[in-house]
Design an enzyme around this catalytic site. Sequence first.
Site, PDB file in Angstrom:
ATOM      1  N   GLN A  52       0.811  -1.226   0.000  1.00 53.46           N
ATOM      2  CA  GLN A  52       0.000   0.000   0.000  1.00 53.46           C
ATOM      3  C   GLN A  52       0.846   1.279   0.000  1.00 53.46           C
ATOM      4  O   GLN A  52       0.449   2.280  -0.572  1.00 53.46           O
ATOM      5  CB  GLN A  52      -0.944   0.003   1.200  1.00 53.46           C
ATOM      6  CG  GLN A  52      -0.230   0.057   2.545  1.00 53.46           C
ATOM      7  CD  GLN A  52      -1.189   0.051   3.731  1.00 53.46           C
ATOM      8  OE1 GLN A  52      -2.400  -0.024   3.558  1.00 53.46           O
ATOM      9  NE2 GLN A  52      -0.662   0.104   4.928  1.00 53.46           N
ATOM     10  N   ARG A 125      15.822  -2.790  11.732  1.00 53.52           N
ATOM     11  CA  ARG A 125      14.751  -3.256  10.836  1.00 53.52           C
ATOM     12  C   ARG A 125      14.925  -2.688   9.425  1.00 53.52           C
ATOM     13  O   ARG A 125      14.685  -3.383   8.434  1.00 53.52           O
ATOM     14  CB  ARG A 125      13.385  -2.864  11.394  1.00 53.52           C
ATOM     15  CG  ARG A 125      12.221  -3.405  10.573  1.00 53.52           C
ATOM     16  CD  ARG A 125      10.896  -3.039  11.203  1.00 53.52           C
ATOM     17  NE  ARG A 125       9.785  -3.596  10.457  1.00 53.52           N
ATOM     18  CZ  ARG A 125       9.232  -3.015   9.411  1.00 53.52           C
ATOM     19  NH1 ARG A 125       9.696  -1.857   8.980  1.00 53.52           N
ATOM     20  NH2 ARG A 125       8.216  -3.594   8.792  1.00 53.52           N
ATOM     21  N   TYR A 234      20.095  -3.777  23.165  1.00 52.16           N
ATOM     22  CA  TYR A 234      21.031  -4.637  22.430  1.00 52.16           C
ATOM     23  C   TYR A 234      21.617  -3.864  21.251  1.00 52.16           C
ATOM     24  O   TYR A 234      20.973  -2.977  20.696  1.00 52.16           O
ATOM     25  CB  TYR A 234      20.377  -5.947  21.965  1.00 52.16           C
ATOM     26  CG  TYR A 234      19.130  -5.815  21.124  1.00 52.16           C
ATOM     27  CD1 TYR A 234      19.189  -5.586  19.754  1.00 52.16           C
ATOM     28  CD2 TYR A 234      17.869  -5.959  21.693  1.00 52.16           C
ATOM     29  CE1 TYR A 234      18.038  -5.498  18.980  1.00 52.16           C
ATOM     30  CE2 TYR A 234      16.705  -5.866  20.929  1.00 52.16           C
ATOM     31  CZ  TYR A 234      16.805  -5.642  19.579  1.00 52.16           C
ATOM     32  OH  TYR A 234      15.665  -5.551  18.811  1.00 52.16           O
ATOM     33  N   ASP A 312       2.322 -11.458  10.927  1.00 51.70           N
ATOM     34  CA  ASP A 312       1.449 -10.799  11.908  1.00 51.70           C
ATOM     35  C   ASP A 312      -0.023 -10.818  11.493  1.00 51.70           C
ATOM     36  O   ASP A 312      -0.900 -10.685  12.341  1.00 51.70           O
ATOM     37  CB  ASP A 312       1.887  -9.334  12.094  1.00 51.70           C
ATOM     38  CG  ASP A 312       3.107  -9.208  12.991  1.00 51.70           C
ATOM     39  OD1 ASP A 312       3.657 -10.244  13.414  1.00 51.70           O
ATOM     40  OD2 ASP A 312       3.516  -8.063  13.271  1.00 51.70           O
TER      41      ASP A 312
END
Length: 413
Positions: A52, A125, A234, A312
């Site tokens: 999208q 990410r 981290y 997800d």
Amino acid sequence: MTQRLRSILRSVGWTCDGDSPLHVILVGSGIGGLAAALALSARGVRVTLLEQAAAIETVGAGVQLSANATRLLFRLGLETPLRAVASAPEAVDVRDHSTSALNLHTRLGAFGEMRWGAPYLQIHRADLQRLLLDATASKRSVDLRLGAKVEAIDDDGARAYARLNGGEAIAGDAVIGCDGIHSTVRAALWGERAARFVGQAAWRGLALADRLPPGIVAAIAGVWTGADRHFVHYPVRGGALINVVGVVEQRRWRAESWTAEADRSLFAADFQGWPAPIPELIAAVETPWLFAIHDRAPLARWSKGRLSLLGDAAHPAPPFLAQGAAMAIEDGEALARHIAARPDVAVALAAYEDERKARTTRVQAWSRRNARLFHLPSLAARGLFGAVAQVDRLRGAPPEARLDWLYGYQPPS
Ligand SMILES: Cc1cc2nc3c(=O)[nH]c(=O)nc-3n(C[C@H](O)[C@H](O)[C@H](O)COP(=O)(O)OP(=O)(O)OC[C@H]3O[C@@H](n4cnc5c(N)ncnc54)[C@H](O)[C@@H]3O)c2cc1C
């Protein structure tokens, strides 16, 4: 690849990019959609990936990739670029914030790589997304369409369809919703239901390592527990950045945006009095974000005919087992294997769901359980972690054995 080379490869049973007559439509190009596109392409299946967003925004902060995920990404040819941009922690240390006592030490690093057959990596990410995007861009059989918001799906028995907001319908052999926790495909298949706010918000951000006092953070994943809140840090990007997450039980903040900027002083106030390196990390975060955590109960079913779900969209979980990206990557491998192995797409999707459901449901349950575990008062936490260590000693098993089912996962061949 020349026609001649293709025919030689086919004659010895290899598939080539775009070989299969099958065409799969993936809705959503998050980590799940991109990894699935690569896995399908590796099995010769043609893919249309509908996203999208008009441009891929490489947003987000740190993502943890345990051995079950890195093994599959390596098989897709991504070992060298992944190792180049990720960080490999030596261990996960869980400490009580009030005493700094080490309640649980899980070895990763070389020990973990030996035990589970692949490394545990921590990555920005945006780096992971960029790497997957570059890999899909090099595949002739993957067509990524941006600005393609899917509004409806359909299955007439012979073909599956994704209808875009402009009215265009795209036909394929299957449509798979990889469109995240608020999945349109899931709503179309199983009804519209709001995701569940779990009563917690996560402060998030990236701290520049060179703004921190030298040596204050080790090359580990650190988890600091406390009654009603916990803190995680981290390294990512080879240690140049430290991913920082502070989770607090609260009911005020309910916005789910990954980019909602928030007030650093409120972040610091939520962790006032916590030991080093927590105040230093909060001070060094470039931009603090606040994100309300949502999840959903496991679905009774994912697939209907030629339509199914992945990542997800199928099984969102709160992030306390750090398995969101890993489960989506595993789903992609399983989807590709079943689609390529069975001529009947509906049968393949049912088999894919059968294989994946028990494991992802278990991960959802463990993720919720960890939320309670990390938010115990000090005494209870010490008692519980002590009891777990005692059970391990009696069983003669190292603490890492409890993670074998998760990190040691090998997909059926
Ligand atoms: C912007 C963003 C930032 C994130 N940052 C982090 C982070 O910092 N740390 C972390 O651990 N996890 C982060 N996550 C979550 C993590 O990436 C996922 O939990 C995990 O990787 C599983 O991904 P997924 O592909 O199943 O879903 P998602 O990552 O949610 O991807 C879903 C994709 O589908 C697209 N989409 C949605 N609806 C439609 C539609 N109708 N038509 C077409 N496309 C659609 C979305 O634009 C998105 O690109 C982030 C997710 C997002 C979307």
